[in-house]
Motif scaffolding. Sequence first.
Motif, PDB file in Angstrom:
ATOM      1  N   GLY A   1       0.846  -1.179   0.000  1.00 55.86           N
ATOM      2  CA  GLY A   1       0.000   0.000   0.000  1.00 55.86           C
ATOM      3  C   GLY A   1       0.881   1.229   0.000  1.00 55.86           C
ATOM      4  O   GLY A   1       2.111   1.130   0.129  1.00 55.86           O
ATOM      5  N   VAL A   2       0.261   2.396  -0.131  1.00 59.49           N
ATOM      6  CA  VAL A   2       1.006   3.648  -0.118  1.00 59.49           C
ATOM      7  C   VAL A   2       0.423   4.544   0.962  1.00 59.49           C
ATOM      8  O   VAL A   2      -0.768   4.848   0.948  1.00 59.49           O
ATOM      9  N   ARG A   3       1.277   4.938   1.910  1.00 54.61           N
ATOM     10  CA  ARG A   3       0.862   5.854   2.969  1.00 54.61           C
ATOM     11  C   ARG A   3       1.204   7.265   2.508  1.00 54.61           C
ATOM     12  O   ARG A   3       2.355   7.568   2.237  1.00 54.61           O
TER      13      ARG A   3
ATOM     14  N   ILE B   1     -16.523  -1.481  -1.860  1.00 54.03           N
ATOM     15  CA  ILE B   1     -17.823  -1.820  -2.450  1.00 54.03           C
ATOM     16  C   ILE B   1     -17.794  -1.538  -3.946  1.00 54.03           C
ATOM     17  O   ILE B   1     -17.916  -2.446  -4.754  1.00 54.03           O
ATOM     18  N   SER B   2     -17.598  -0.278  -4.342  1.00 57.05           N
ATOM     19  CA  SER B   2     -17.554   0.044  -5.767  1.00 57.05           C
ATOM     20  C   SER B   2     -16.130   0.105  -6.297  1.00 57.05           C
ATOM     21  O   SER B   2     -15.914   0.183  -7.495  1.00 57.05           O
ATOM     22  N   SER B   3     -15.152   0.077  -5.414  1.00 54.92           N
ATOM     23  CA  SER B   3     -13.748   0.085  -5.804  1.00 54.92           C
ATOM     24  C   SER B   3     -12.975  -0.779  -4.820  1.00 54.92           C
ATOM     25  O   SER B   3     -13.249  -0.757  -3.619  1.00 54.92           O
ATOM     26  N   GLN B   4     -12.011  -1.503  -5.320  1.00 54.86           N
ATOM     27  CA  GLN B   4     -11.179  -2.339  -4.456  1.00 54.86           C
ATOM     28  C   GLN B   4      -9.972  -1.571  -3.912  1.00 54.86           C
ATOM     29  O   GLN B   4      -9.197  -2.111  -3.128  1.00 54.86           O
ATOM     30  N   THR B   5      -9.796  -0.312  -4.344  1.00 50.60           N
ATOM     31  CA  THR B   5      -8.781   0.570  -3.775  1.00 50.60           C
ATOM     32  C   THR B   5      -9.464   1.447  -2.750  1.00 50.60           C
ATOM     33  O   THR B   5     -10.442   2.122  -3.057  1.00 50.60           O
ATOM     34  N   VAL B   6      -8.962   1.417  -1.521  1.00 44.68           N
ATOM     35  CA  VAL B   6      -9.596   2.126  -0.418  1.00 44.68           C
ATOM     36  C   VAL B   6      -8.594   3.042   0.281  1.00 44.68           C
ATOM     37  O   VAL B   6      -7.385   2.868   0.155  1.00 44.68           O
ATOM     38  N   VAL B   7      -9.131   4.007   1.024  1.00 46.77           N
ATOM     39  CA  VAL B   7      -8.320   4.946   1.792  1.00 46.77           C
ATOM     40  C   VAL B   7      -8.619   4.718   3.264  1.00 46.77           C
ATOM     41  O   VAL B   7      -9.774   4.738   3.677  1.00 46.77           O
TER      42      VAL B   7
ATOM     43  N   PHE C   1      -4.102   9.131  -6.307  1.00 50.42           N
ATOM     44  CA  PHE C   1      -3.624   7.849  -5.807  1.00 50.42           C
ATOM     45  C   PHE C   1      -4.723   6.784  -5.896  1.00 50.42           C
ATOM     46  O   PHE C   1      -4.460   5.641  -6.276  1.00 50.42           O
ATOM     47  N   VAL C   2      -5.948   7.149  -5.553  1.00 52.32           N
ATOM     48  CA  VAL C   2      -7.069   6.207  -5.642  1.00 52.32           C
ATOM     49  C   VAL C   2      -7.277   5.787  -7.096  1.00 52.32           C
ATOM     50  O   VAL C   2      -7.439   4.596  -7.391  1.00 52.32           O
ATOM     51  N   LYS C   3      -7.245   6.749  -8.007  1.00 51.18           N
ATOM     52  CA  LYS C   3      -7.427   6.424  -9.424  1.00 51.18           C
ATOM     53  C   LYS C   3      -6.306   5.532  -9.928  1.00 51.18           C
ATOM     54  O   LYS C   3      -6.543   4.598 -10.692  1.00 51.18           O
ATOM     55  N   ALA C   4      -5.066   5.813  -9.518  1.00 56.16           N
ATOM     56  CA  ALA C   4      -3.933   4.982  -9.937  1.00 56.16           C
ATOM     57  C   ALA C   4      -4.086   3.560  -9.412  1.00 56.16           C
ATOM     58  O   ALA C   4      -3.695   2.599 -10.075  1.00 56.16           O
ATOM     59  N   GLY C   5      -4.671   3.403  -8.231  1.00 55.45           N
ATOM     60  CA  GLY C   5      -4.901   2.071  -7.674  1.00 55.45           C
ATOM     61  C   GLY C   5      -5.883   1.267  -8.495  1.00 55.45           C
ATOM     62  O   GLY C   5      -5.740   0.058  -8.652  1.00 55.45           O
ATOM     63  N   GLY C   6      -6.879   1.947  -9.036  1.00 58.12           N
ATOM     64  CA  GLY C   6      -7.867   1.285  -9.889  1.00 58.12           C
ATOM     65  C   GLY C   6      -9.015   0.665  -9.115  1.00 58.12           C
ATOM     66  O   GLY C   6      -8.902   0.399  -7.922  1.00 58.12           O
ATOM     67  N   THR C   7     -10.126   0.454  -9.811  1.00 56.94           N
ATOM     68  CA  THR C   7     -11.332  -0.060  -9.158  1.00 56.94           C
ATOM     69  C   THR C   7     -11.362  -1.577  -9.051  1.00 56.94           C
ATOM     70  O   THR C   7     -11.885  -2.115  -8.089  1.00 56.94           O
ATOM     71  N   ASP C   8     -10.831  -2.271 -10.038  1.00 60.65           N
ATOM     72  CA  ASP C   8     -10.936  -3.723 -10.078  1.00 60.65           C
ATOM     73  C   ASP C   8      -9.695  -4.400  -9.502  1.00 60.65           C
ATOM     74  O   ASP C   8      -8.607  -3.832  -9.491  1.00 60.65           O
TER      75      ASP C   8
ATOM     76  N   ASN D   1       0.825  -4.168  -7.884  1.00 63.60           N
ATOM     77  CA  ASN D   1       0.672  -3.402  -9.124  1.00 63.60           C
ATOM     78  C   ASN D   1       0.135  -2.013  -8.824  1.00 63.60           C
ATOM     79  O   ASN D   1       0.628  -1.010  -9.350  1.00 63.60           O
ATOM     80  N   ALA D   2      -0.881  -1.956  -7.972  1.00 66.14           N
ATOM     81  CA  ALA D   2      -1.508  -0.677  -7.621  1.00 66.14           C
ATOM     82  C   ALA D   2      -0.523   0.247  -6.921  1.00 66.14           C
ATOM     83  O   ALA D   2      -0.419   1.436  -7.267  1.00 66.14           O
ATOM     84  N   ALA D   3       0.226  -0.265  -5.953  1.00 68.44           N
ATOM     85  CA  ALA D   3       1.189   0.569  -5.225  1.00 68.44           C
ATOM     86  C   ALA D   3       2.271   1.087  -6.169  1.00 68.44           C
ATOM     87  O   ALA D   3       2.681   2.250  -6.072  1.00 68.44           O
ATOM     88  N   GLY D   4       2.698   0.265  -7.109  1.00 68.00           N
ATOM     89  CA  GLY D   4       3.679   0.709  -8.105  1.00 68.00           C
ATOM     90  C   GLY D   4       3.144   1.849  -8.955  1.00 68.00           C
ATOM     91  O   GLY D   4       3.843   2.831  -9.205  1.00 68.00           O
ATOM     92  N   ARG D   5       1.894   1.721  -9.406  1.00 69.12           N
ATOM     93  CA  ARG D   5       1.293   2.797 -10.208  1.00 69.12           C
ATOM     94  C   ARG D   5       1.154   4.080  -9.378  1.00 69.12           C
ATOM     95  O   ARG D   5       1.404   5.174  -9.883  1.00 69.12           O
TER      96      ARG D   5
END
Length: 151
Positions: free
Chosen positions: A72-74, A93-99, A126-133, A143-147
């Motif tokens: 994750g990214v803090r 719920i609607s996205s698998q990337t959470v804050v 950061f949320v958008k870079a993480g992606g919804t799926d 992958n998400a943390a790298g993006r």
Amino acid sequence: MMVTNALGVFMFAVALMVAEGSWGSDKNSYSYDLSKASDLRKLYNSKVYAADRMTRPLEGLPIQAGIISHSGVRVTLADRTKWLVHKGNNFGISSQTVVVDARHMSNSWRIRETKNFRGSKTVSDFVKAGGTDYSLLFNNCHNAAGRMMGN
């Protein structure tokens, strides 16, 4: 990008979830640190000044080894508050990337990389870079943390 419409705030509200600890065993037991739309909008549009790419052992494992871990990214905001942006299967719920408020992070998280963004990005970036799926093989937490970190 400023989020002002109700749909944008709703989407962020469902992404901004806090579970006990570092996502204890019951990932569907959510509580919220922020619930007012104005507070969610403010966080979503907050500038990120520093970001730490972090990892911890997978749930139930005592150690981590390479990809056998969770990433994750803090992010640190201008007011010095820290938030963890991370992704996992069934985290949201609607996205698998959470804050998540970083106060909820366990002490098993370790910093792997630090970047100074100097306010050039927002929490929403950061949320958008993480992606919804989520996909274990092609779109996972690593992958998400790298993006998010621009890698």
